[in-house]
Design an enzyme around this catalytic site. Sequence first.
Site, PDB file in Angstrom:
ATOM      1  N   GLY A   7      69.419  24.621  79.960  1.00  0.00           N
ATOM      2  CA  GLY A   7      70.463  24.337  78.995  1.00  0.00           C
ATOM      3  C   GLY A   7      69.998  24.391  77.749  1.00  0.00           C
ATOM      4  N   GLN A  34      70.158  23.329  68.494  1.00  0.00           N
ATOM      5  CA  GLN A  34      68.673  23.586  68.808  1.00  0.00           C
ATOM      6  C   GLN A  34      68.322  24.880  68.185  1.00  0.00           C
ATOM      7  OE1 GLN A  34      69.470  22.511  73.161  1.00  0.00           O
ATOM      8  NE2 GLN A  34      67.155  21.811  72.710  1.00  0.00           N
ATOM      9  N   CYS A  87      62.933  18.616  77.120  1.00  0.00           N
ATOM     10  CA  CYS A  87      63.875  19.432  75.960  1.00  0.00           C
ATOM     11  C   CYS A  87      63.257  20.623  75.492  1.00  0.00           C
ATOM     12  CB  CYS A  87      64.300  18.306  75.099  1.00  0.00           C
ATOM     13  SG  CYS A  87      65.449  18.899  73.832  1.00  0.00           S
ATOM     14  N   LEU A  88      63.892  21.484  75.263  1.00  0.00           N
ATOM     15  CA  LEU A  88      63.189  22.708  74.633  1.00  0.00           C
ATOM     16  C   LEU A  88      62.801  22.281  73.109  1.00  0.00           C
ATOM     17  CD1 LEU A  88      65.214  26.027  75.977  1.00  0.00           C
ATOM     18  CD2 LEU A  88      63.071  25.036  76.618  1.00  0.00           C
ATOM     19  N   HIS A 121      72.768  15.498  78.972  1.00  0.00           N
ATOM     20  CA  HIS A 121      71.782  16.076  78.018  1.00  0.00           C
ATOM     21  C   HIS A 121      72.158  16.706  77.011  1.00  0.00           C
ATOM     22  CE1 HIS A 121      67.142  17.060  77.059  1.00  0.00           C
ATOM     23  NE2 HIS A 121      67.900  17.902  76.299  1.00  0.00           N
ATOM     24  N   GLU A 122      73.012  18.008  77.248  1.00  0.00           N
ATOM     25  CA  GLU A 122      73.194  18.889  76.105  1.00  0.00           C
ATOM     26  C   GLU A 122      74.382  18.284  75.305  1.00  0.00           C
ATOM     27  OE1 GLU A 122      71.541  21.458  75.780  1.00  0.00           O
ATOM     28  OE2 GLU A 122      70.519  20.912  77.625  1.00  0.00           O
ATOM     29  N   HIS A 168      73.058  16.420  72.676  1.00  0.00           N
ATOM     30  CA  HIS A 168      72.624  17.305  71.367  1.00  0.00           C
ATOM     31  C   HIS A 168      73.707  17.476  70.410  1.00  0.00           C
ATOM     32  CE1 HIS A 168      68.542  18.355  72.351  1.00  0.00           C
ATOM     33  NE2 HIS A 168      68.748  18.962  73.510  1.00  0.00           N
TER      34      HIS A 168
END
Length: 172
Positions: free
Chosen positions: A46, A51, A95-96, A137-138, A141
């Site tokens: 995701g 991000q 997380c990226l 999670h997304e 963000h």
Amino acid sequence: MAIREIRYLGDEVLRVPGEAVSEFDDGLRALVRDLFETMYHAEGIGLAAPQIGLSLRLCVLDVQDEEGSDAGRLVLVNPELVRASRQTDKSTEGCLSLPGLEELVTRSARVTVRATDPEGESIEVEADGLLARALQHELDHLDGILFIDRVSPLKRKMLLKKWKKSQEEDRG
Ligand code: NI
């Protein structure tokens, strides 16, 4: 298409609530392609617009479930969490934007998300398992929330310490 630079913890854009997407044009579709390309390149499941430095309510996902069921590619424009089960589920998250960090995070076990696709058409996604987790999670963000905000203060302190150390090592 282009791979965009992923922003890391410490970048203010990750902490700002995204603005609603209002133009459903070729620019949006190009941005969606870049989000997918950047996410696949980083081997994520995701990725949200903040991000890559864009304060917009837009994210993409491609989640393959533990059971092998493939929800496929999802593009969520202006998504909203409309239902979240009281029943929770605890599992490891990463997380990226915080590479190297992982922690157990408690999330709703089932969720329903309403959004539009890049053409402006309404969509609704009902999910459990890994997809439900990834959706929460997304969506976080898009509100400037990171998974480290969803753990205990003690765990957060440990994660931030680990992060600081990894950043110092990267700088040599
Ligand atoms: Ni993330």
